[in-house]
Scaffold this motif. Structure first.
Motif, PDB file in Angstrom:
ATOM      1  N   ASP A 269       0.837  -1.199   0.000  1.00  0.00           N
ATOM      2  CA  ASP A 269       0.000   0.000   0.000  1.00  0.00           C
ATOM      3  C   ASP A 269       0.870   1.246   0.000  1.00  0.00           C
ATOM      4  O   ASP A 269       2.024   1.207   0.420  1.00  0.00           O
ATOM      5  N   LEU A 270       0.291   2.311  -0.491  1.00  0.00           N
ATOM      6  CA  LEU A 270       0.918   3.632  -0.452  1.00  0.00           C
ATOM      7  C   LEU A 270      -0.083   4.592   0.165  1.00  0.00           C
ATOM      8  O   LEU A 270      -1.272   4.566  -0.190  1.00  0.00           O
ATOM      9  N   ILE A 271       0.366   5.427   1.067  1.00  0.00           N
ATOM     10  CA  ILE A 271      -0.496   6.470   1.614  1.00  0.00           C
ATOM     11  C   ILE A 271      -0.494   7.624   0.615  1.00  0.00           C
ATOM     12  O   ILE A 271       0.561   8.111   0.221  1.00  0.00           O
ATOM     13  N   VAL A 272      -1.683   8.017   0.193  1.00  0.00           N
ATOM     14  CA  VAL A 272      -1.829   9.106  -0.778  1.00  0.00           C
ATOM     15  C   VAL A 272      -1.832  10.417   0.001  1.00  0.00           C
ATOM     16  O   VAL A 272      -2.582  10.573   0.968  1.00  0.00           O
ATOM     17  N   VAL A 273      -0.961  11.338  -0.415  1.00  0.00           N
ATOM     18  CA  VAL A 273      -0.781  12.583   0.332  1.00  0.00           C
ATOM     19  C   VAL A 273      -0.918  13.804  -0.570  1.00  0.00           C
ATOM     20  O   VAL A 273      -0.758  13.727  -1.781  1.00  0.00           O
ATOM     21  N   GLU A 274      -1.216  14.923   0.095  1.00  0.00           N
ATOM     22  CA  GLU A 274      -1.195  16.242  -0.541  1.00  0.00           C
ATOM     23  C   GLU A 274      -0.300  17.128   0.321  1.00  0.00           C
ATOM     24  O   GLU A 274      -0.208  16.938   1.533  1.00  0.00           O
ATOM     25  N   HIS A 275       0.319  18.109  -0.320  1.00  0.00           N
ATOM     26  CA  HIS A 275       1.130  19.092   0.402  1.00  0.00           C
ATOM     27  C   HIS A 275       0.199  20.205   0.879  1.00  0.00           C
ATOM     28  O   HIS A 275      -0.473  20.843   0.078  1.00  0.00           O
ATOM     29  N   ARG A 276       0.161  20.417   2.194  1.00  0.00           N
ATOM     30  CA  ARG A 276      -0.668  21.476   2.783  1.00  0.00           C
ATOM     31  C   ARG A 276       0.103  22.132   3.910  1.00  0.00           C
ATOM     32  O   ARG A 276       0.500  21.468   4.856  1.00  0.00           O
ATOM     33  N   GLY A 277       0.304  23.410   3.800  1.00  0.00           N
ATOM     34  CA  GLY A 277       0.969  24.153   4.871  1.00  0.00           C
ATOM     35  C   GLY A 277       2.343  23.616   5.236  1.00  0.00           C
ATOM     36  O   GLY A 277       2.711  23.612   6.399  1.00  0.00           O
ATOM     37  N   GLY A 278       3.076  23.143   4.254  1.00  0.00           N
ATOM     38  CA  GLY A 278       4.411  22.629   4.503  1.00  0.00           C
ATOM     39  C   GLY A 278       4.453  21.209   5.035  1.00  0.00           C
ATOM     40  O   GLY A 278       5.516  20.724   5.421  1.00  0.00           O
ATOM     41  N   HIS A 279       3.305  20.539   5.079  1.00  0.00           N
ATOM     42  CA  HIS A 279       3.228  19.172   5.581  1.00  0.00           C
ATOM     43  C   HIS A 279       2.661  18.248   4.519  1.00  0.00           C
ATOM     44  O   HIS A 279       1.947  18.676   3.617  1.00  0.00           O
ATOM     45  N   LEU A 280       2.962  16.962   4.662  1.00  0.00           N
ATOM     46  CA  LEU A 280       2.286  15.936   3.873  1.00  0.00           C
ATOM     47  C   LEU A 280       1.063  15.502   4.663  1.00  0.00           C
ATOM     48  O   LEU A 280       1.179  15.054   5.809  1.00  0.00           O
TER      49      LEU A 280
END
Length: 119
Positions: free
Chosen positions: A34-45
């Motif tokens: 599995d892969l955790i799907v992430v977005e960049h928000r406020g300098g964080h994943l």
């Protein structure tokens, strides 16, 4: 004991707009299912979904879809249970059982990805 103490902090991630074939290669190279799907928000994943090898097999291969035309966002599960790093292990496992998942991203105070808890 808090989830943060036992979760895997070395998390394989992928972004929503990445091609499925690239994500599958990342799974193979990382030796994960599995892969955790992430977005960049406020300098964080920030975790926004999960892509599993089963999602690829059932959602693409079994339907004979062309994987070169699909992105992670087309196939991922976005109904995502997350647990806070300070939650107790018993609470997290109870929630995972209630929802019926084997993996849960662990998040910090700003919803940033800290790790993943797996059964």
């Amino acid at each position: 004991m808090a989830v943060n103490a036992v979760c895997n902090h070395n998390v394989a991630t992928v972004e929503v707009d990445e091609e499925i074939v690239s994500a599958a290669i990342k799974m193979r190279e990382s030796h994960v299912g599995d892969l955790i799907v992430v977005e960049h928000r406020g300098g964080h994943l920030v975790p926004v979904g999960i892509l599993t090898d089963r999602d690829i097999v059932v959602g693409i291969v079994a339907k004979q879809a062309d994987p070169s035309t699909l992105t992670v966002g087309d196939v991922m599960s976005d109904a995502l249970l997350t647990v806070h790093q300070d939650n107790g292990i018993e609470f997290a496992l109870r929630e995972m059982r209630r929802v019926g998942v084997r993996r849960a991203p662990v998040i910090g105070n700003d919803r940033e990805l800290i790790g993943v808890l797996s059964i």
